[in-house]
Design a protein around this motif. Structure first.
Motif, PDB file in Angstrom:
ATOM      1  N   LYS A 137     -26.310 -12.115  -2.825  1.00 31.27           N
ATOM      2  CA  LYS A 137     -26.721 -10.776  -2.464  1.00 31.27           C
ATOM      3  C   LYS A 137     -26.101  -9.750  -3.415  1.00 31.27           C
ATOM      4  N   LYS A 138     -26.862  -8.686  -3.654  1.00 32.46           N
ATOM      5  CA  LYS A 138     -26.411  -7.707  -4.636  1.00 32.46           C
ATOM      6  C   LYS A 138     -25.132  -7.002  -4.210  1.00 32.46           C
ATOM      7  N   ASP A 139     -24.992  -6.738  -2.905  1.00 38.16           N
ATOM      8  CA  ASP A 139     -23.776  -6.063  -2.456  1.00 38.16           C
ATOM      9  C   ASP A 139     -22.549  -6.941  -2.634  1.00 38.16           C
ATOM     10  N   LEU A 140     -22.702  -8.253  -2.422  1.00 39.07           N
ATOM     11  CA  LEU A 140     -21.595  -9.182  -2.648  1.00 39.07           C
ATOM     12  C   LEU A 140     -21.289  -9.297  -4.137  1.00 39.07           C
ATOM     13  N   TYR A 141     -22.324  -9.336  -4.947  1.00 38.93           N
ATOM     14  CA  TYR A 141     -22.170  -9.394  -6.406  1.00 38.93           C
ATOM     15  C   TYR A 141     -21.353  -8.203  -6.910  1.00 38.93           C
ATOM     16  N   ILE A 142     -21.674  -7.000  -6.428  1.00 37.80           N
ATOM     17  CA  ILE A 142     -20.953  -5.792  -6.841  1.00 37.80           C
ATOM     18  C   ILE A 142     -19.532  -5.806  -6.296  1.00 37.80           C
ATOM     19  N   ARG A 143     -19.380  -6.252  -5.049  1.00 36.85           N
ATOM     20  CA  ARG A 143     -18.055  -6.280  -4.434  1.00 36.85           C
ATOM     21  C   ARG A 143     -17.107  -7.210  -5.193  1.00 36.85           C
ATOM     22  N   LEU A 144     -17.595  -8.361  -5.589  1.00 37.27           N
ATOM     23  CA  LEU A 144     -16.764  -9.299  -6.349  1.00 37.27           C
ATOM     24  C   LEU A 144     -16.367  -8.720  -7.704  1.00 37.27           C
ATOM     25  N   GLN A 145     -17.278  -7.990  -8.312  1.00 38.63           N
ATOM     26  CA  GLN A 145     -16.937  -7.354  -9.577  1.00 38.63           C
ATOM     27  C   GLN A 145     -15.851  -6.300  -9.391  1.00 38.63           C
ATOM     28  N   ARG A 146     -15.963  -5.529  -8.331  1.00 38.66           N
ATOM     29  CA  ARG A 146     -14.946  -4.490  -8.069  1.00 38.66           C
ATOM     30  C   ARG A 146     -13.575  -5.123  -7.825  1.00 38.66           C
ATOM     31  N   VAL A 147     -13.545  -6.174  -7.029  1.00 39.86           N
ATOM     32  CA  VAL A 147     -12.279  -6.867  -6.773  1.00 39.86           C
ATOM     33  C   VAL A 147     -11.688  -7.382  -8.085  1.00 39.86           C
ATOM     34  N   SER A 148     -12.539  -7.917  -8.942  1.00 39.59           N
ATOM     35  CA  SER A 148     -12.076  -8.437 -10.229  1.00 39.59           C
ATOM     36  C   SER A 148     -11.526  -7.326 -11.119  1.00 39.59           C
ATOM     37  N   ALA A 149     -12.166  -6.156 -11.085  1.00 39.34           N
ATOM     38  CA  ALA A 149     -11.667  -5.027 -11.868  1.00 39.34           C
ATOM     39  C   ALA A 149     -10.315  -4.554 -11.340  1.00 39.34           C
ATOM     40  N   TRP A 150     -10.148  -4.546 -10.019  1.00 32.08           N
ATOM     41  CA  TRP A 150      -8.860  -4.162  -9.430  1.00 32.08           C
ATOM     42  C   TRP A 150      -7.760  -5.151  -9.760  1.00 32.08           C
ATOM     43  N   CYS A 151      -8.120  -6.365 -10.127  1.00 34.10           N
ATOM     44  CA  CYS A 151      -7.119  -7.339 -10.581  1.00 34.10           C
ATOM     45  C   CYS A 151      -6.365  -6.813 -11.799  1.00 34.10           C
ATOM     46  N   GLY A 152      -7.034  -6.004 -12.606  1.00 30.60           N
ATOM     47  CA  GLY A 152      -6.369  -5.403 -13.757  1.00 30.60           C
ATOM     48  C   GLY A 152      -5.239  -4.479 -13.334  1.00 30.60           C
TER      49      GLY A 152
END
Length: 248
Positions: free
Chosen positions: A2-17
Protein backbone atom coordinates in the motif's frame (compact mmCIF):
# COMPACT_ATOMS: atom_id res chain seq x y z
CA UNK A 1 2.46 -2.72 -0.95
CA UNK A 2 0.00 0.00 0.00
CA UNK A 3 1.16 3.50 -0.82
CA UNK A 4 0.72 4.79 2.72
CA UNK A 5 2.88 1.97 4.08
CA UNK A 6 5.45 2.57 1.34
CA UNK A 7 5.71 6.26 2.33
CA UNK A 8 5.74 5.45 6.05
CA UNK A 9 8.66 3.05 5.67
CA UNK A 10 10.58 5.66 3.74
CA UNK A 11 9.99 8.24 6.46
CA UNK A 12 11.15 5.84 9.17
CA UNK A 13 14.26 5.11 7.12
CA UNK A 14 15.00 8.82 6.73
CA UNK A 15 14.64 9.32 10.49
CA UNK A 16 17.28 6.62 10.92
CA UNK A 17 19.73 9.28 9.76
CA UNK A 18 18.82 11.41 12.77
CA UNK A 19 19.27 8.43 15.10
CA UNK A 20 22.70 7.78 13.59
CA UNK A 21 23.79 11.41 13.90
CA UNK A 22 22.78 11.79 17.54
CA UNK A 23 23.97 8.30 18.48
CA UNK A 24 27.39 8.66 16.89
CA UNK A 25 28.05 11.92 18.72
CA UNK A 26 26.95 10.43 22.03
CA UNK A 27 29.05 7.27 21.53
CA UNK A 28 32.23 9.12 20.63
CA UNK A 29 31.75 11.53 23.51
CA UNK A 30 31.42 8.61 25.93
CA UNK A 31 34.57 7.05 24.45
CA UNK A 32 36.61 10.28 24.71
CA UNK A 33 37.49 9.89 21.02
CA UNK A 34 36.86 13.50 19.98
CA UNK A 35 39.16 15.16 19.29
CA UNK A 36 41.49 12.32 18.27
CA UNK A 37 44.74 11.74 20.09
CA UNK A 38 47.91 12.98 18.45
CA UNK A 39 49.83 10.58 16.16
CA UNK A 40 53.01 11.65 17.96
CA UNK A 41 51.93 10.41 21.39
CA UNK A 42 54.26 7.87 22.97
CA UNK A 43 53.25 4.20 23.39
CA UNK A 44 53.20 4.74 27.16
CA UNK A 45 50.75 7.65 26.84
CA UNK A 46 48.51 5.60 24.56
CA UNK A 47 48.54 2.67 26.99
CA UNK A 48 47.63 5.03 29.83
CA UNK A 49 44.78 6.50 27.75
CA UNK A 50 43.34 3.07 27.03
CA UNK A 51 43.51 2.09 30.70
CA UNK A 52 41.98 5.35 31.92
CA UNK A 53 39.14 5.32 29.40
CA UNK A 54 38.63 1.58 29.03
CA UNK A 55 34.98 1.58 30.10
CA UNK A 56 34.13 4.59 27.94
CA UNK A 57 35.79 3.13 24.85
CA UNK A 58 34.09 -0.24 25.20
CA UNK A 59 30.74 1.47 25.85
CA UNK A 60 31.29 3.56 22.71
CA UNK A 61 31.91 0.45 20.63
CA UNK A 62 28.85 -1.30 22.08
CA UNK A 63 26.67 1.71 21.25
CA UNK A 64 28.08 1.87 17.72
CA UNK A 65 27.36 -1.83 17.16
CA UNK A 66 23.74 -1.14 18.09
CA UNK A 67 23.54 2.00 15.94
CA UNK A 68 25.32 0.88 12.77
CA UNK A 69 22.44 -1.29 11.44
CA UNK A 70 20.32 1.87 11.14
CA UNK A 71 22.69 2.89 8.33
CA UNK A 72 21.14 0.35 5.96
CA UNK A 73 17.57 1.70 5.71
CA UNK A 74 19.03 5.21 5.64
CA UNK A 75 21.24 4.36 2.65
CA UNK A 76 18.47 2.49 0.87
CA UNK A 77 15.92 5.30 1.14
CA UNK A 78 18.53 7.72 -0.23
CA UNK A 79 19.01 5.45 -3.25
CA UNK A 80 15.24 5.15 -3.68
CA UNK A 81 14.97 8.92 -3.94
CA UNK A 82 17.89 8.98 -6.38
CA UNK A 83 15.96 6.40 -8.37
CA UNK A 84 13.21 8.98 -8.86
CA UNK A 85 15.75 11.32 -10.45
CA UNK A 86 16.90 8.64 -12.88
CA UNK A 87 13.45 7.21 -13.59
CA UNK A 88 14.57 3.80 -12.32
CA UNK A 89 17.67 2.15 -10.96
CA UNK A 90 20.67 3.74 -12.66
CA UNK A 91 24.34 4.58 -12.20
CA UNK A 92 23.85 7.27 -9.54
CA UNK A 93 21.42 5.31 -7.37
CA UNK A 94 23.50 2.12 -7.63
CA UNK A 95 26.78 3.89 -6.85
CA UNK A 96 25.20 5.47 -3.79
CA UNK A 97 23.69 2.15 -2.71
CA UNK A 98 26.83 0.02 -3.08
CA UNK A 99 29.19 2.55 -1.49
CA UNK A 100 26.68 3.30 1.27
CA UNK A 101 26.38 -0.38 2.15
CA UNK A 102 30.14 -0.37 2.79
CA UNK A 103 29.83 2.51 5.28
CA UNK A 104 29.04 0.33 8.34
CA UNK A 105 32.22 -1.69 7.75
CA UNK A 106 34.19 1.56 7.75
CA UNK A 107 32.97 2.15 11.30
CA UNK A 108 32.79 -1.35 12.72
CA UNK A 109 36.19 -2.82 11.85
CA UNK A 110 38.33 0.08 13.15
CA UNK A 111 36.22 0.23 16.32
CA UNK A 112 36.57 -3.52 16.83
CA UNK A 113 40.37 -3.14 16.73
CA UNK A 114 40.24 -0.29 19.24
CA UNK A 115 37.94 -2.36 21.47
CA UNK A 116 40.42 -5.23 21.37
CA UNK A 117 43.15 -2.84 22.51
CA UNK A 118 41.02 -1.45 25.37
CA UNK A 119 39.57 -4.82 26.38
CA UNK A 120 42.72 -6.04 28.18
CA UNK A 121 45.23 -3.17 28.07
CA UNK A 122 47.11 -4.53 31.09
CA UNK A 123 47.88 -7.75 29.19
CA UNK A 124 49.68 -6.10 26.25
CA UNK A 125 52.84 -4.08 25.92
CA UNK A 126 52.58 -0.34 25.13
CA UNK A 127 54.06 -1.03 21.68
CA UNK A 128 51.27 -3.47 20.81
CA UNK A 129 48.60 -1.11 22.10
CA UNK A 130 50.15 1.77 20.17
CA UNK A 131 50.11 -0.27 16.95
CA UNK A 132 46.46 -1.24 17.42
CA UNK A 133 45.47 2.35 18.13
CA UNK A 134 47.37 3.48 15.02
CA UNK A 135 45.38 0.98 12.95
CA UNK A 136 42.13 2.38 14.36
CA UNK A 137 42.86 6.02 13.54
CA UNK A 138 44.46 5.30 10.16
CA UNK A 139 41.46 3.23 9.08
CA UNK A 140 38.85 5.50 10.62
CA UNK A 141 40.14 8.76 9.13
CA UNK A 142 42.00 7.43 6.10
CA UNK A 143 39.16 5.31 4.74
CA UNK A 144 36.74 8.25 4.65
CA UNK A 145 37.87 9.12 1.12
CA UNK A 146 36.40 5.80 -0.04
CA UNK A 147 32.96 7.45 0.17
CA UNK A 148 33.76 10.36 -2.13
CA UNK A 149 31.78 8.79 -4.97
CA UNK A 150 28.81 8.21 -2.67
CA UNK A 151 28.33 11.88 -1.81
CA UNK A 152 29.24 13.00 -5.32
CA UNK A 153 26.57 10.74 -6.84
CA UNK A 154 23.95 12.42 -4.65
CA UNK A 155 25.31 15.88 -5.40
CA UNK A 156 25.38 15.29 -9.13
CA UNK A 157 21.76 14.12 -9.06
CA UNK A 158 20.72 17.53 -7.73
CA UNK A 159 22.02 19.18 -10.91
CA UNK A 160 20.60 16.79 -13.50
CA UNK A 161 17.05 16.55 -12.17
CA UNK A 162 15.27 18.58 -14.87
CA UNK A 163 12.10 16.49 -15.15
CA UNK A 164 10.19 18.18 -12.30
CA UNK A 165 9.61 21.73 -11.15
CA UNK A 166 11.11 21.04 -7.72
CA UNK A 167 14.05 18.64 -7.93
CA UNK A 168 14.21 15.69 -5.55
CA UNK A 169 17.43 17.08 -4.07
CA UNK A 170 17.74 20.89 -3.95
CA UNK A 171 20.72 22.60 -5.60
CA UNK A 172 22.19 23.81 -2.30
CA UNK A 173 22.32 20.21 -1.08
CA UNK A 174 24.01 19.21 -4.32
CA UNK A 175 26.74 21.78 -3.70
CA UNK A 176 27.10 20.63 -0.09
CA UNK A 177 27.57 17.03 -1.24
CA UNK A 178 30.10 17.96 -3.91
CA UNK A 179 32.11 20.06 -1.45
CA UNK A 180 32.06 17.31 1.17
CA UNK A 181 33.41 14.85 -1.40
CA UNK A 182 36.33 17.16 -2.12
CA UNK A 183 37.02 17.63 1.59
CA UNK A 184 37.13 13.86 2.17
CA UNK A 185 40.04 13.41 -0.26
CA UNK A 186 42.83 14.67 2.07
CA UNK A 187 42.04 11.76 4.39
CA UNK A 188 43.98 9.51 2.02
CA UNK A 189 47.20 11.27 3.04
CA UNK A 190 47.06 10.42 6.75
CA UNK A 191 49.10 7.33 5.90
CA UNK A 192 51.99 9.59 4.87
CA UNK A 193 51.90 12.19 7.65
CA UNK A 194 52.30 12.13 11.42
CA UNK A 195 52.13 15.89 11.92
CA UNK A 196 50.58 18.87 10.18
CA UNK A 197 47.22 19.42 8.45
CA UNK A 198 47.28 16.01 6.76
CA UNK A 199 47.81 13.96 9.92
CA UNK A 200 44.83 12.06 11.29
CA UNK A 201 44.16 14.90 13.74
CA UNK A 202 45.02 17.63 11.22
CA UNK A 203 43.05 20.56 9.87
CA UNK A 204 42.60 19.20 6.34
CA UNK A 205 42.34 15.47 7.05
CA UNK A 206 40.12 15.63 10.12
CA UNK A 207 38.77 18.95 11.41
CA UNK A 208 37.39 20.61 8.26
CA UNK A 209 35.94 17.37 6.78
CA UNK A 210 34.34 16.58 10.16
CA UNK A 211 32.60 19.98 10.28
CA UNK A 212 31.35 19.55 6.70
CA UNK A 213 30.20 16.02 7.51
CA UNK A 214 28.17 17.30 10.47
CA UNK A 215 26.33 19.78 8.23
CA UNK A 216 25.76 17.05 5.62
CA UNK A 217 24.47 14.59 8.22
CA UNK A 218 22.00 17.19 9.47
CA UNK A 219 20.93 18.24 5.96
CA UNK A 220 20.44 14.76 4.51
CA UNK A 221 17.48 13.57 6.67
CA UNK A 222 15.86 16.98 6.22
CA UNK A 223 16.20 16.80 2.43
CA UNK A 224 15.01 13.19 2.35
CA UNK A 225 11.90 13.92 4.41
CA UNK A 226 11.02 16.83 2.10
CA UNK A 227 11.54 14.61 -0.95
CA UNK A 228 9.37 11.84 0.52
CA UNK A 229 6.57 14.34 1.20
CA UNK A 230 6.70 15.53 -2.42
CA UNK A 231 6.66 11.93 -3.65
CA UNK A 232 3.58 11.29 -1.49
CA UNK A 233 1.82 14.23 -3.15
CA UNK A 234 2.84 13.02 -6.61
CA UNK A 235 1.44 9.56 -5.88
CA UNK A 236 -1.81 11.07 -4.59
CA UNK A 237 -2.15 13.23 -7.71
CA UNK A 238 -1.48 10.25 -9.96
CA UNK A 239 -4.09 8.19 -8.11
CA UNK A 240 -6.61 11.03 -8.38
CA UNK A 241 -6.08 11.31 -12.15
CA UNK A 242 -6.43 7.55 -12.55
CA UNK A 243 -9.67 7.60 -10.59
CA UNK A 244 -11.32 10.26 -12.74
CA UNK A 245 -14.17 8.84 -14.87
CA UNK A 246 -13.58 8.65 -18.58
CA UNK A 247 -16.21 10.57 -20.62
CA UNK A 248 -17.16 9.49 -24.08
Amino acid sequence: MKKDLYIRLQRVSAWCGVILFVGFFAAFAVGHLTPPMSPTESPEDIAAFLKDHRTGILTCVALMVLLIPFEYPYVIVTSMQLRRVEGGWGMLSMIQLTTGIMAPAGFFFPLAILAAAAYRPESHSPDVLSAMTDIFWLMFVGNACVFVLQVWSIGYAAFVDHTREKPVFPRWYGWLSLVLGVLLIPGAFVFLNRTGPLAWDGLLAYLIPSIAYVFWKIATPYVLLKAITREEKELAETAAVAAEPVTA
